[in-house]
Each structure stands twice: as C-alpha cells, then as structure tokens.
Write an enzyme that holds these catalytic residues in place. Sequence first.
Site, PDB file in Angstrom:
ATOM      1  CG  ASP A 237      42.266  61.620  37.250  1.00  0.00           C
ATOM      2  OD1 ASP A 237      42.035  60.618  36.543  1.00  0.00           O
ATOM      3  OD2 ASP A 237      41.528  62.630  37.288  1.00  0.00           O
TER       4      ASP A 237
ATOM      5  CG  ASN B 222      41.780  46.972  39.062  1.00  0.00           C
ATOM      6  OD1 ASN B 222      40.992  46.045  38.907  1.00  0.00           O
ATOM      7  ND2 ASN B 222      41.636  47.880  40.029  1.00  0.00           N
TER       8      ASN B 222
ATOM      9  CE1 TYR C  88      32.320  49.188  34.988  1.00  0.00           C
ATOM     10  CE2 TYR C  88      31.210  47.375  33.879  1.00  0.00           C
ATOM     11  CZ  TYR C  88      32.172  47.838  34.766  1.00  0.00           C
ATOM     12  OH  TYR C  88      32.973  46.928  35.420  1.00  0.00           O
TER      13      TYR C  88
HETATM   14  C1  BGC Z   1      30.542  45.353  37.569  1.00  0.00           C
HETATM   15  C2  BGC Z   1      29.777  44.880  38.772  1.00  0.00           C
HETATM   16  C3  BGC Z   1      28.808  43.787  38.374  1.00  0.00           C
HETATM   17  C4  BGC Z   1      29.468  42.706  37.538  1.00  0.00           C
HETATM   18  C5  BGC Z   1      28.473  41.671  37.007  1.00  0.00           C
HETATM   19  C6  BGC Z   1      31.171  44.185  36.866  1.00  0.00           C
HETATM   20  O1  BGC Z   1      31.900  44.614  35.771  1.00  0.00           O
HETATM   21  O2  BGC Z   1      31.535  46.294  37.976  1.00  0.00           O
HETATM   22  O3  BGC Z   1      29.068  45.961  39.358  1.00  0.00           O
HETATM   23  O4  BGC Z   1      28.252  43.192  39.542  1.00  0.00           O
HETATM   24  O5  BGC Z   1      30.129  43.301  36.453  1.00  0.00           O
HETATM   25  O6  BGC Z   1      27.332  42.257  36.462  1.00  0.00           O
END
Ligand code: BGC
Length: 271
Positions: free
Chosen positions: A69, A96, A169
Amino acid sequence: MRHADLSGQVAIVTGATSGIGRGIALELAAAGARVVVNGRPGEASERRGAEVVQAIADAGGQAVAAPADISREDDVERLFRVATDRFQGLDLLVNNAGIEQPAAIQDMTLDQWRGVIDVNLTGQFLCARAATRAFLARPAPAPDGPARGNIIFISSVHEVIPWAFQANYAASKGGVSMLMRSLAQELAPMKIRVNAVAPGAIRTPINAPAWNTPESMASLLALIPYGRIGEPRDVARAVAWLASNDADYVTGATLFIDGGMTLYPGFRGAG
Ligand code: BGC
C-alpha cells in the site's frame, strides 16, 4: 514493433496490476527492463499482479510481484527493498498508482478526500523519496554520462482541466504537477531526471462507465479531437521513451497523452 532500449535497467511500477500501470510494466519489460510489479495488497489485486509477472516471463522478460500500500511509509520501504534484494538496484520509478472517489463536494466525506490524496499524492511523494534515496546511494555518474536515476509521475489531464464531482482527484493531480516540477528542479544537479506523463481518457477499468456504452463513448469522443479513446500502450510507449537515454536531456517535462483533450475542443469554431 521497435521498443525503446531499457536493457539492464531495474524499474518499479506502482499500481501495475491493471490498467495503465499494467501496460507500462509490459512495455518496460519488452524494452529489456527488469520490473517490480506493485499493486495493493489483497487477493484480487495479488492474483492480477501474478498474471502480469507471468505474462512478462512468457514473453522472455523478468519481473517480480511486490504488493504494498503505497500510502503507508513502512509498505513503501518494503517495496523498494524488493528491487534491491531481487534485482540488485533501481534505475527507474514509475509513480503510477492512483484512485478515484467521486462525490459532490457537499457530500464528500473526509475519508473520500483523504483516501484519494493519500494514494495519488502522498503515495507518490513516499515513492519518489524512496527512489531518490536509492539513486543517491550509488556513485555519482560522469557529468556527460547518462542519468543516475529516473522518476516518472503518472499525472492526468486533470492536473490542468478542473473536474466537477472529482475535486479530490483533480486537487491530487494538480499537486502531482508541482511535486514533479519541484523535484525536477531539486534533483537535476544530482543527475536524477524527473518527468510526468499526463494521460487523458484511456480505456481501463477506472473509467469504464465513460466508454462501455455507445452513448457514453459518443459523449467522451466529443472531448477528444483526435477521435478515439486512448489505449494503455499509448501511455506505456511514452513512458518507455522518457525512461530511455534517448530522453537524456528531458527533465521537468509533462507529456500529455490525450488525443488533444487539453486543447479545449469545444472552442473549435466557437468562442
Ligand atoms: C481519469 C479518467 C478520465 C480521464 C479523462 C483520468 O485521469 O482517471 O477516469 O476518463 O482522466 O477525463
């Protein structure tokens, strides 16, 4: 197909049991690297990791599985010991591993926020630190020789494209961008190269709902001027090149592998 030349190199790829990471592990091994295949601990992930190692062996390459992890300091230390114990060194880290936990901001729990930051940003920090320590433990190379080590961050188009309902994210990837560039600046005098690859929409399990029906694929393609979804090998080839001595003068760079997603396609003929 011609591969980059990574013969003699030892690489750790985090999150290599599926998706983009799996593609990178296979490509690096095909280019001659010995690969430490990391994935999160757990039955399903460890089974997938063993399959990646087997696929590499079947193709005549060398790999070892190393579940860990990466958001945990002790796990990361163990992961890096696998490279030195099994392959006697480390030349390349491909940072990654990454996860998504989408939620509207008013509903996002602290666990969802922390879970994503812990893996996508703190995990990348912990692995970059461990790789740097391993690189610095070896003798300094000649000033005109090849790099002493290489770190490649896997970022995302969302290091620059804001992403509603995935604020955690996007924030993690914005952080990865500055982490990468700060380390590139800090480590260049030590002859350690640090770069990033920023994928757009790549056909993997993480974003299956974005491509696995004709309707979702049609709305996805509206965001991609080049007219197709990416495949893991599109990203993997770029990583192999960045890791090779052909890219010796490249550091602090982010290579977008996105079919033009970051070109604001909605502005074509508009605005
Ligand atoms: C995400 C994907 C997404 C892509 C474009 C990536 O960083 O993990 O889920 O489809 O970006 O939006």
